[in-house]
Design an enzyme around this catalytic site. Structure first.
Site, PDB file in Angstrom:
ATOM      1  NE  ARG A   1      -4.274  -0.876   0.323  1.00  0.00           N
ATOM      2  CZ  ARG A   1      -4.341  -2.760  -0.402  1.00  0.00           C
ATOM      3  NH1 ARG A   1      -3.767  -2.555  -1.167  1.00  0.00           N
ATOM      4  NH2 ARG A   1      -5.605  -3.363  -0.754  1.00  0.00           N
TER       5      ARG A   1
ATOM      6  CD  GLU B   1      -3.235   3.118  -5.603  1.00  0.00           C
ATOM      7  OE1 GLU B   1      -4.350   2.038  -5.942  1.00  0.00           O
ATOM      8  OE2 GLU B   1      -2.057   2.057  -5.055  1.00  0.00           O
TER       9      GLU B   1
ATOM     10  CG  HIS C   1      -3.777  -1.644  -6.809  1.00  0.00           C
ATOM     11  ND1 HIS C   1      -3.885  -0.551  -5.741  1.00  0.00           N
ATOM     12  CD2 HIS C   1      -3.617  -2.628  -6.584  1.00  0.00           C
ATOM     13  CE1 HIS C   1      -4.010  -1.759  -4.167  1.00  0.00           C
ATOM     14  NE2 HIS C   1      -4.072  -2.382  -5.153  1.00  0.00           N
TER      15      HIS C   1
HETATM   16  C1  8YV Z   1      -6.865  -5.459  -5.184  1.00  0.00           C
HETATM   17  C2  8YV Z   1      -4.834  -5.347  -3.235  1.00  0.00           C
HETATM   18  O1  8YV Z   1      -6.988  -5.090  -6.337  1.00  0.00           O
HETATM   19  O2  8YV Z   1      -6.305  -6.934  -2.191  1.00  0.00           O
HETATM   20  C3  8YV Z   1      -5.563  -6.159  -2.392  1.00  0.00           C
HETATM   21  O3  8YV Z   1      -5.776  -5.611  -1.199  1.00  0.00           O
HETATM   22  O4  8YV Z   1      -4.756  -4.419  -3.049  1.00  0.00           O
HETATM   23  C4  8YV Z   1      -5.239  -5.549  -4.412  1.00  0.00           C
HETATM   24  O5  8YV Z   1      -4.873  -6.728  -5.237  1.00  0.00           O
HETATM   25  C5  8YV Z   1      -8.125  -5.295  -4.521  1.00  0.00           C
HETATM   26  O6  8YV Z   1      -7.663  -4.986  -2.856  1.00  0.00           O
HETATM   27  C6  8YV Z   1      -9.163  -5.205  -4.581  1.00  0.00           C
HETATM   28  O7  8YV Z   1     -10.475  -4.838  -3.573  1.00  0.00           O
END
Ligand code: 8YV
Length: 331
Positions: free
Chosen positions: A243, A272, A293
């Site tokens: 993140r 983002e 992402h």
């Molecule tokens: C997803 C992500 O695209 O799952 C996660 O925590 O960061 C991602 O890979 C996203 O969260 C989907 O809501």
């Protein structure tokens, strides 16, 4: 017959997932995939039995305050839960679930790709042939990068994804170092030939590549602060597929701009979809690689995530504990 739960899904999901949701639930889907505003989310919560949000939805206390009496479950489509004020949800008796495990390997693959990308100038090189008509051919001293093999990789956050990154990185000849809230079991350390650093500061000062693989929580916000980034070697690379909030993005951009770090490869950003303009400029100069992402962006991964969401909803309404409940200890 039992009434089917009204499940509001905030974004478009893979067809097979949506089809199955329509079969099992009274599913309210988002056909045009437009992100929902805070007020649209609030309105959805007044009627829904279940909300299925994604990383792009901010389910904060104000939105949760609008939850109607029917809302019993927030089944996040995603592993990270920093988009949800989980404590507020739990205080209101709302169960929260996520989708752990199924995106581990995909995210680790992308991390490995980014570990290679900047030192080996992959993104930069990929632009040369199609974009520059003046590639005159191979030369012994042209576009030299840095060797990966034999370097030290410092993994910040040795959970599922961190360990999957370590497994890959070993095969590339990197030595594995890690910092984690808790030391992993001796068995795992041995398997990964991983060296534990209790002090993040001390680890950072000695690494060639640092990979961020921890969740974003209040405790990890700006874990790689301006002060800690300054501890890195000038020749070090930073990779982030976790993140954006874990790194002080502005401090990182400033250091890269000043040549105080060798480079960075980032798949996630603090605000983002906005990206710090300094980073964008650095990407144009091939000093950083920026991805939008994409860590878990495989068809298989997204279908598996949808399957997890469905299982969580189904078990919950069948009167069982859903397998991926978010517990207060995880916050
Ligand atoms: C997803 C992500 O695209 O799952 C996660 O925590 O960061 C991602 O890979 C996203 O969260 C989907 O809501």
């Amino acid at each position: 017959m039992k009434k089917r739960p009204l499940v509001v899904v905030t974004r478009r999901l893979p067809d097979v997932v949506e089809t199955r949701m329509r079969e099992l639930f009274d599913a309210q889907l988002n056909h045009d995939d437009a992100p929902m505003s805070q007020s649209a989310l609030g309105e959805a919560l007044t009627v829904a039995d279940v909300l299925v949000p994604t990383v792009t939805d901010r389910i904060d206390a104000a939105v949760l305050a609008q939850a109607g009496p029917n809302l019993k479950l927030i089944a996040n489509f995603g592993n990270g839960i920093d988009n949800i004020d989980v404590q507020s949800a739990l205080d209101r008796g709302i169960t929260v679930t996520n989708t752990p495990g199924v995106l581990t390997e995909d995210t680790a693959d992308m991390t490995m790709g980014l570990i290679l990308a900047v030192p080996r100038r992959i993104a930069e090189g990929a632009r040369v042939v199609p974009d520059e008509h003046d590639w005159t051919g191979w030369s012994p001293t042209w576009m030299l990068g840095r060797r990966i093999w034999g370097k030290r990789l410092g993994i910040v956050g040795m959970g599922r994804i961190g360990q999957a990154v370590a497994r890959r990185a070993r095969a590339f000849g990197l030595s594995i170092h890690y910092h984690n809230r808790r030391r992993v079991s001796p068995h795992v350390e041995e398997q990964l030939e991983a060296t534990y650093w209790e002090s993040l500061d001390q680890m950072l000062a000695r690494m060639d590549i640092v990979s961020v693989n921890c969740p974003h929580t209040p405790a990890t916000y700006h874990l790689l602060s301006a002060r800690r980034l300054k501890l890195l070697k000038k020749e070090a690379y930073v990779v982030n597929t976790a993140r954006g909030e874990v790194i002080d993005e502005l401090a990182l951009a400033r250091m890269l701009e000043a040549g105080e770090l060798a480079g960075a490869a980032l798949d996630v950003f603090e605000n983002e979809p906005a990206v710090n303009p300094k980073l964008v400029k650095l990407a144009r100069q091939n000093k950083v690689v920026l991805l939008p992402h994409l860590g878990s962006a495989t068809i298989e991964g997204r279908v598996d995530m949808g399957e997890k969401v469905i299982v969580n909803i189904k078990t919950f309404f069948d009167g069982h504990r859903p397998p991926d409940r978010v517990l207060p200890a995880m916050l």
